[in-house]
Design a protein around this motif. Structure first.
Motif, PDB file in Angstrom:
ATOM      1  N   GLU A   1       0.827  -1.215   0.000  1.00  0.00           N
ATOM      2  CA  GLU A   1       0.000   0.000   0.000  1.00  0.00           C
ATOM      3  C   GLU A   1       0.863   1.268   0.000  1.00  0.00           C
TER       4      GLU A   1
ATOM      5  N   GLU B   1      -9.079   6.543  -5.951  1.00  0.00           N
ATOM      6  CA  GLU B   1      -9.951   5.650  -5.165  1.00  0.00           C
ATOM      7  C   GLU B   1      -9.173   4.837  -4.125  1.00  0.00           C
TER       8      GLU B   1
ATOM      9  N   ARG C   1      -9.469   4.655  -0.099  1.00  0.00           N
ATOM     10  CA  ARG C   1      -9.702   3.369   0.569  1.00  0.00           C
ATOM     11  C   ARG C   1      -8.692   3.147   1.694  1.00  0.00           C
TER      12      ARG C   1
ATOM     13  N   THR D   1      -9.954   3.211   5.655  1.00  0.00           N
ATOM     14  CA  THR D   1     -10.385   1.928   6.233  1.00  0.00           C
ATOM     15  C   THR D   1      -9.321   1.188   7.049  1.00  0.00           C
ATOM     16  N   ARG D   2      -8.051   1.412   6.793  1.00  0.00           N
ATOM     17  CA  ARG D   2      -7.028   0.640   7.508  1.00  0.00           C
ATOM     18  C   ARG D   2      -6.922   1.082   8.968  1.00  0.00           C
TER      19      ARG D   2
ATOM     20  N   ALA E   1     -13.294  -3.261   1.474  1.00  0.00           N
ATOM     21  CA  ALA E   1     -12.703  -2.264   0.572  1.00  0.00           C
ATOM     22  C   ALA E   1     -11.534  -2.833  -0.222  1.00  0.00           C
ATOM     23  N   SER E   2     -10.739  -3.699   0.417  1.00  0.00           N
ATOM     24  CA  SER E   2      -9.561  -4.177  -0.305  1.00  0.00           C
ATOM     25  C   SER E   2      -9.872  -5.351  -1.231  1.00  0.00           C
TER      26      SER E   2
ATOM     27  N   GLY F   1     -14.346  -0.040  -7.541  1.00  0.00           N
ATOM     28  CA  GLY F   1     -15.386   0.649  -8.308  1.00  0.00           C
ATOM     29  C   GLY F   1     -16.695   0.795  -7.551  1.00  0.00           C
TER      30      GLY F   1
ATOM     31  N   ARG G   1     -17.380  -1.540  -4.556  1.00  0.00           N
ATOM     32  CA  ARG G   1     -16.718  -1.076  -3.340  1.00  0.00           C
ATOM     33  C   ARG G   1     -17.512   0.073  -2.715  1.00  0.00           C
ATOM     34  N   LYS G   2     -17.905   1.024  -3.543  1.00  0.00           N
ATOM     35  CA  LYS G   2     -18.618   2.198  -3.016  1.00  0.00           C
ATOM     36  C   LYS G   2     -19.860   1.802  -2.234  1.00  0.00           C
TER      37      LYS G   2
ATOM     38  N   VAL H   1     -18.893  -0.636   0.989  1.00  0.00           N
ATOM     39  CA  VAL H   1     -18.229   0.061   2.089  1.00  0.00           C
ATOM     40  C   VAL H   1     -19.246   0.976   2.783  1.00  0.00           C
TER      41      VAL H   1
END
Lengths: 322, 322
Positions: A179, A195, A199, A203-204, B146-147, B151, B154-155, B158
């Motif tokens: 990442e 994007e 992300r 989120t992490r 998310a991972s 696109g 994911r939107k 999440v």
């Protein structure tokens, strides 16, 4: 550590409520004769500027029970200007206060504050703020953030307030590596709003993000925040910088916020109040120490220079305990 | 209502653990001689198919304490096929089970299941699942969703797993009206993945969404779900349909899931197991009743027709209590 000073021996909540009642009533009765004398504000500060969240709550309850009126509403009527705003933000419980700050940030389109709250707080504290927000405003923070914003700002903010981040210390070095590379590819190409960038930062877990950011620094020789400088009017970029800073070093971030608030032409009282009121009961001491180290002048001295009257007296009480 | 039948008088957890021990040991000892006889599975079903979540937890604890091994792992070793999968999903606490289903859904890229869990559960139940997920997998559900995705998928996902929806009954009729219009404009133009559609379905409270969807129906004469039919291979659209259905009428949605699972060529055992195991302790009775109304045959009869052996016996035990 906190800067708030609570005396060793504290009066009962009802005694404190009595002093406050006297202060607001005297103020009202004398308003026509000695308008602006401000003696009553001093009495208010001497009580409320030296009580912690639990004590203030008990005072609010005792006041409401005994005088049949809401203390915060009464203070709102009696006070004015920056002092009123500061007292209004000081009085609630910390979680309700942060819900209030989030609500005000949405109303004032000051979206960086949303990122600040979402990224500084531990996951369970953010959750408590979201619960307080729902109970105050009868909507979720997520839906209000989403309906006030659009585009990339919506994407990052909804991610930040929505995610219940993992709070453990486990870190995956492969994720840090891969990442850090993703961030480099996106940010190197100035695709700040990519994007994948959104992300990752939204989120992490904080532990994972710190590992990823360290990896980034090791490989690229410069911190991620240094690479996030750009057009100062780019609001998305400002939110992204706030996010990264609040995750990596919140004390350093908040020192910067007060420094900017105090040095900019026409002092940013909203930011100054926010940092002092939100942190007086937790880590304002560290922010003060860093401020002195960074500016060779105490934060109290700078605050005294840029503010005045009851507002100044109140902030200095929270900052210095006198 | 639940379909699970627990006897009036239940043995102690240690007695139950003893019966299970006997069943798994006999199975192991006799494996070489009478492989596939299946008598032990019957003993397992007769105990575990008639105990609620709290009782199963106490049995797991008693088993582990007494026999120094993890019961779920032991069952995994001893059993096989769809029966093993069903038992493995039946054994955990409901929140851990949903965390497991979410994890399996991500591994199997069966993303509709993520929407199913996120939209069916009340906000606090979803939060409990997210906590269980973190404690099992040491990552957050949000970051894993998310991972694994990108696109539009994911939107929406999440947003669905991230939002801690407001759970109150307050509804804003102006929002219902304006957002029904937004949905109509986007969906009428087949822009199913419009940013505003995702925002509305993933952040608004269920009460608000039902008001908005009703408003949509009043104005356009057809339900929103009817307008969400399209290319069956469009995964985003399938997730969006699942979302709307789970919010408006989860019983109707789950009846449809089992109906499709049973009628499609080659039975979808994963979906069948998921619905029966997840709902046996809460609302499988309503799903059964609707199934009968809709198909003029009982769900038990359909299950018996499409499944066999211990798997069939176990599902029927959960469905019918015998």
């Amino acid at each position: 550590m906190a800067t708030l000073v609570v005396p060793d021996s504290v009066p009962t909540p009802l005694e404190d409520a009595g002093k406050i009642r006297k202060a607001v009533q005297e103020f009202s009765f004398t308003l026509n004769l000695y308008s602006g004398l401000g003696t009553d504000e001093k009495a208010l500060i001497s009580v409320l500027g030296h009580r912690n969240a639990v004590q203030r709550k008990l005072i609010r309850q005792a006041y409401e029970e005994h005088y049949k009126e809401n203390l915060i509403k009464r203070l709102e009527t009696e006070l004015s200007g920056h002092f009123e705003k500061a007292m209004y933000r000081w009085m609630p419980d910390p979680v309700e206060r942060d819900a209030l700050f989030a609500h005000l940030a949405l109303k004032g389109q000051n979206y960086k504050v949303i990122a600040e709250i979402a990224c500084e707080l531990p996951p369970d504290a953010l959750l408590a703020v979201k619960r307080a927000y729902q109970s105050c405003y009868k909507t979720s923070l997520e839906e209000d953030v989403a309906s006030h914003t659009s585009g990339d700002i919506r994407k990052i903010l909804v991610g930040l307030v929505g995610t219940y981040r993992y709070d453990g210390n486990e870190v995956n070095p492969n994720v840090a590596s891969s990442e850090a590379k993703i961030l480099q590819d996106a940010i190197g190409g100035k695709h700040f709003n990519h994007e994948e960038v959104i992300r990752i930062v939204s989120t992490r877990s904080k532990a994972q993000l710190n590992a990823t950011f360290n990896r980034y620094k090791d490989v690229h020789g410069a911190s991620l925040t240094k690479k996030l400088l750009g057009d100062p009017s780019d609001e998305f970029l400002a939110i992204l910088r706030t996010t990264v800073r609040c995750i990596t070093d919140p004390i350093k971030y908040f020192e910067k916020v007060v420094r900017h608030a105090l040095t900019k032409a026409g002092t940013d009282e909203d930011a100054l109040t926010r940092v002092i009121v939100r942190h007086a009961e937790k880590d304002l001491k560290e922010i003060k120490e860093l401020y002195y180290k960074r500016n060779s002048v105490t934060l109290a001295k700078s605050v005294a220079k840029e503010t005045s009257g009851d507002y100044e007296a109140f902030l200095l009480t929270l900052l210095e305990g006198h």
